[in-house]
Motif scaffolding. Structure first.
Motif, PDB file in Angstrom:
ATOM      1  N   CYS A  25       0.838  -1.207   0.000  1.00 26.98           N
ATOM      2  CA  CYS A  25       0.000   0.000   0.000  1.00 26.98           C
ATOM      3  C   CYS A  25       0.871   1.255   0.000  1.00 26.98           C
ATOM      4  O   CYS A  25       0.505   2.267  -0.614  1.00 26.98           O
ATOM      5  CB  CYS A  25      -0.933  -0.002   1.214  1.00 26.98           C
ATOM      6  SG  CYS A  25      -2.175  -1.318   1.188  1.00 26.98           S
ATOM      7  N   GLY A  26       2.006   1.204   0.685  1.00 20.27           N
ATOM      8  CA  GLY A  26       2.899   2.351   0.704  1.00 20.27           C
ATOM      9  C   GLY A  26       3.444   2.663  -0.677  1.00 20.27           C
ATOM     10  O   GLY A  26       3.580   3.841  -1.061  1.00 20.27           O
ATOM     11  N   ALA A  42       1.156   1.256 -11.909  1.00 14.06           N
ATOM     12  CA  ALA A  42       2.511   0.696 -11.938  1.00 14.06           C
ATOM     13  C   ALA A  42       2.844  -0.064 -10.665  1.00 14.06           C
ATOM     14  O   ALA A  42       3.946  -0.619 -10.543  1.00 14.06           O
ATOM     15  CB  ALA A  42       3.538   1.809 -12.162  1.00 14.06           C
ATOM     16  N   THR A  43       1.917  -0.106  -9.707  1.00 15.16           N
ATOM     17  CA  THR A  43       2.145  -0.866  -8.475  1.00 15.16           C
ATOM     18  C   THR A  43       2.406  -2.327  -8.819  1.00 15.16           C
ATOM     19  O   THR A  43       1.668  -2.928  -9.594  1.00 15.16           O
ATOM     20  CB  THR A  43       0.928  -0.761  -7.545  1.00 15.16           C
ATOM     21  OG1 THR A  43       0.656   0.621  -7.277  1.00 15.16           O
ATOM     22  CG2 THR A  43       1.185  -1.470  -6.230  1.00 15.16           C
ATOM     23  N   ARG A  79      -9.227  -2.450   0.741  1.00 22.61           N
ATOM     24  CA  ARG A  79      -9.121  -2.843   2.149  1.00 22.61           C
ATOM     25  C   ARG A  79     -10.499  -2.834   2.810  1.00 22.61           C
ATOM     26  O   ARG A  79     -10.609  -2.711   4.021  1.00 22.61           O
ATOM     27  CB  ARG A  79      -8.182  -1.893   2.902  1.00 22.61           C
ATOM     28  CG  ARG A  79      -6.726  -1.983   2.508  1.00 22.61           C
ATOM     29  CD  ARG A  79      -5.853  -1.256   3.521  1.00 22.61           C
ATOM     30  NE  ARG A  79      -6.193   0.159   3.618  1.00 22.61           N
ATOM     31  CZ  ARG A  79      -5.604   1.126   2.936  1.00 22.61           C
ATOM     32  NH1 ARG A  79      -4.625   0.828   2.102  1.00 22.61           N
ATOM     33  NH2 ARG A  79      -5.967   2.389   3.075  1.00 22.61           N
ATOM     34  N   GLY A  80     -11.553  -2.932   2.021  1.00 21.56           N
ATOM     35  CA  GLY A  80     -12.891  -2.910   2.580  1.00 21.56           C
ATOM     36  C   GLY A  80     -13.247  -1.563   3.168  1.00 21.56           C
ATOM     37  O   GLY A  80     -13.986  -1.490   4.150  1.00 21.56           O
ATOM     38  N   MET A  81     -12.718  -0.484   2.566  1.00 23.21           N
ATOM     39  CA  MET A  81     -12.967   0.890   3.014  1.00 23.21           C
ATOM     40  C   MET A  81     -12.540   1.093   4.464  1.00 23.21           C
ATOM     41  O   MET A  81     -13.184   1.795   5.246  1.00 23.21           O
ATOM     42  CB  MET A  81     -14.446   1.266   2.828  1.00 23.21           C
ATOM     43  CG  MET A  81     -14.920   1.261   1.383  1.00 23.21           C
ATOM     44  SD  MET A  81     -13.899   2.307   0.303  1.00 23.21           S
ATOM     45  CE  MET A  81     -14.232   3.940   0.954  1.00 23.21           C
ATOM     46  N   ARG A  82     -11.433   0.469   4.826  1.00 19.65           N
ATOM     47  CA  ARG A  82     -10.866   0.635   6.162  1.00 19.65           C
ATOM     48  C   ARG A  82      -9.516   1.320   6.050  1.00 19.65           C
ATOM     49  O   ARG A  82      -8.806   1.191   5.053  1.00 19.65           O
ATOM     50  CB  ARG A  82     -10.688  -0.726   6.852  1.00 19.65           C
ATOM     51  CG  ARG A  82     -11.978  -1.500   7.050  1.00 19.65           C
ATOM     52  CD  ARG A  82     -12.761  -0.966   8.215  1.00 19.65           C
ATOM     53  NE  ARG A  82     -14.020  -1.706   8.394  1.00 19.65           N
ATOM     54  CZ  ARG A  82     -14.829  -1.522   9.423  1.00 19.65           C
ATOM     55  NH1 ARG A  82     -14.540  -0.633  10.356  1.00 19.65           N
ATOM     56  NH2 ARG A  82     -15.951  -2.213   9.516  1.00 19.65           N
ATOM     57  N   SER A  83      -9.133   2.042   7.096  1.00 20.03           N
ATOM     58  CA  SER A  83      -7.796   2.620   7.143  1.00 20.03           C
ATOM     59  C   SER A  83      -6.797   1.539   7.548  1.00 20.03           C
ATOM     60  O   SER A  83      -7.182   0.481   8.052  1.00 20.03           O
ATOM     61  CB  SER A  83      -7.758   3.788   8.138  1.00 20.03           C
ATOM     62  OG  SER A  83      -8.127   3.323   9.434  1.00 20.03           O
ATOM     63  N   ALA A  84      -5.512   1.807   7.344  1.00 19.51           N
ATOM     64  CA  ALA A  84      -4.486   0.821   7.661  1.00 19.51           C
ATOM     65  C   ALA A  84      -3.134   1.510   7.731  1.00 19.51           C
ATOM     66  O   ALA A  84      -2.924   2.552   7.091  1.00 19.51           O
ATOM     67  CB  ALA A  84      -4.454  -0.293   6.609  1.00 19.51           C
ATOM     68  N   PRO A  85      -2.181   0.947   8.491  1.00 17.79           N
ATOM     69  CA  PRO A  85      -0.824   1.506   8.498  1.00 17.79           C
ATOM     70  C   PRO A  85      -0.125   1.178   7.183  1.00 17.79           C
ATOM     71  O   PRO A  85      -0.201   0.047   6.694  1.00 17.79           O
ATOM     72  CB  PRO A  85      -0.158   0.803   9.685  1.00 17.79           C
ATOM     73  CG  PRO A  85      -0.911  -0.485   9.837  1.00 17.79           C
ATOM     74  CD  PRO A  85      -2.320  -0.182   9.434  1.00 17.79           C
ATOM     75  N   VAL A  86       0.538   2.161   6.589  1.00 21.01           N
ATOM     76  CA  VAL A  86       1.245   1.954   5.325  1.00 21.01           C
ATOM     77  C   VAL A  86       2.661   2.505   5.450  1.00 21.01           C
ATOM     78  O   VAL A  86       2.929   3.407   6.254  1.00 21.01           O
ATOM     79  CB  VAL A  86       0.518   2.631   4.142  1.00 21.01           C
ATOM     80  CG1 VAL A  86      -0.878   2.056   3.972  1.00 21.01           C
ATOM     81  CG2 VAL A  86       0.458   4.138   4.330  1.00 21.01           C
ATOM     82  N   ALA A  87       3.568   1.961   4.653  1.00 17.80           N
ATOM     83  CA  ALA A  87       4.961   2.404   4.669  1.00 17.80           C
ATOM     84  C   ALA A  87       5.083   3.778   4.016  1.00 17.80           C
ATOM     85  O   ALA A  87       4.353   4.103   3.081  1.00 17.80           O
ATOM     86  CB  ALA A  87       5.838   1.387   3.939  1.00 17.80           C
TER      87      ALA A  87
END
Length: 407
Positions: A25-26, A42-43, A79-87
């Motif tokens: 995700c980062g 390009a991910t 992500r199912g419209m959830r927040s998450a920690p990303v690099a």
């Protein structure tokens, strides 16, 4: 999304899955932040290895500081419209720059082969303009990080000339050389960003072999389709036998492992994900491309080998557990239905495994879980020797907590 490193969820512990997704995700968000929304296509799975290597070699920053490795990203449909920690940080930005330049090369390759709609002149012309723009954008970001992407662009331009000269009897290594040079430069620069110049030489060697693998495995996977469409393929063009290609791939995997022994990571825990992806998942990628299974081959091939320098005997104390997840806020009926509709229309309910329940946030098994790459179903029955990787390095614990624990 493309790339040769595609780890199955059954072989990753929960903490390793979280870390892997944070880097993926980062990379996606770094592409968007530096180069715009369209650049996110390009991910790729392999590009995140650059971000992983930078973080694995860097000293841990102060928690919550401006240089923190993680930030909380906003809701995303994947992500199912959830927040998450990303690099975040230099590692993610370098991965984005490299991914963008190499994606432009892949786009040009598809244009040259006339794949799909790219066979039409107007579409091909537009694709070339996009590729040229990505080259310039990647160069700008690379310059900000002290990385000269001219090495990558030069390798890409040299590739077409080598392919034109290749014929029966030409060495495959002559054809893969530009890719090897490009990935070696990218891997080596991670040591520069992390402030560990002593790691540059072994990482360049690992990157060179990684590039060789990526080129050869791509050729193996495309061999039948290229033969059908008449597209250029290095294996067919050089008349190489698949047995020889497999030998080159196995040697490259072993060479990456040897190179990693000379890499000094910041700590054992920080290097676990890099070790797992480069020392173990590459072997899986070779098996996947050639349609073979690892079984116990990994353990046999490295039986009696010296322990990895950075991954010697396990410590007496177990690694600290992953931090607990913050409590989820339950969605209401209308909001949950709206999110469920979006997830259903974007195929997350059937294809993402696991997906997060739109109301509770709890992980749910995807409807098509039995189609998981390399695995049949949610247990280990379809993962043929899925934890054999733990036996191939003395004292390796990078599979700690995977689905085979206690099986």
């Amino acid at each position: 999304m493309f790339g040769i490193i595609r780890p199955c969820r059954h072989r990753l512990s929960e903490s390793m899955r979280t870390e892997w997704m944070a880097h993926l995700c980062g990379l996606c968000l770094a592409l968007r932040g530096d180069h715009g929304q369209f650049a996110r296509i390009a991910t790729n799975y392999d590009g995140l290895v650059i971000s992983v290597l930078v973080e694995a070699q860097s000293a841990a920053p102060a928690p919550g500081g401006a240089a923190a490795w993680r930030r909380t990203a906003g809701p995303c449909p994947l992500r199912g419209m959830r927040s998450a920690p990303v690099a975040q940080g230099e590692g993610a930005r370098l991965a984005a720059a490299v991914s963008l330049v190499l994606a432009s090369a892949k786009m040009r390759d598809h244009v040259a082969d006339g794949d799909g709609v790219l066979a039409r002149r107007p579409v091909a012309a537009a694709a070339r303009r996009v590729a040229a723009g990505w080259d310039r954008a990647g160069a700008r970001t690379g310059a900000e990080l002290g990385f000269d992407t001219a090495v990558l662009v030069g390798a890409v331009e040299r590739q077409s000339g080598l392919e034109a000269l290749a014929g029966p009897g030409t060495s495959l290594l002559a054809v893969t050389e530009p890719t090897e040079t490009a990935t070696a430069a990218a891997f080596g620069h991670t040591a520069v960003l992390a402030g560990r110049p002593g790691n540059r030489a072994p990482l360049e060697e690992a990157g060179r072999l990684f590039g060789r693998l990526a080129h050869l495995l791509d050729a193996v996977e495309d061999l039948s389709e290229d033969a059908r469409t008449g597209a250029w393929n290095p294996i067919a063009a050089t008349g190489s036998a698949l047995e020889d290609v497999r030998r080159l791939c196995d040697d490259a995997v072993h060479g990456v492992r040897l190179a990693l022994r000379d890499v000094e990571f910041a700590s054992r825990s920080q290097g676990r994900l890099a070790h797992l992806l480069l020392a173990h998942e590459l072997d899986r990628a070779v098996d996947r491309a050639f349609g073979t299974t690892s079984g116990g081959a990994c353990a046999v091939r490295h039986e009696g080998a010296a322990p990895e320098a950075a991954f010697g005997p396990p410590p007496v104390m177990p690694p600290p557990p992953a931090p607990p997840r913050p409590p989820r806020r339950r969605r209401g009926l209308i909001a949950g239905c709206a999110v469920w509709t979006l997830m259903f229309c974007s195929c997350q309910v059937c294809c993402k495994d696991p997906y997060e329940d739109p109301w509770t946030g709890r992980p749910r098994e995807g409807w098509c879980a039995k189609c998981c790459d390399n695995c049949d179903g949610g247990d280990c029955n379809g993962c043929d020797g899925c934890c054999d990787c733990c036996n191939c390095c003395d004292g390796c614990d990078c599979c700690d907590g995977c689905c085979c624990d206690g099986c």
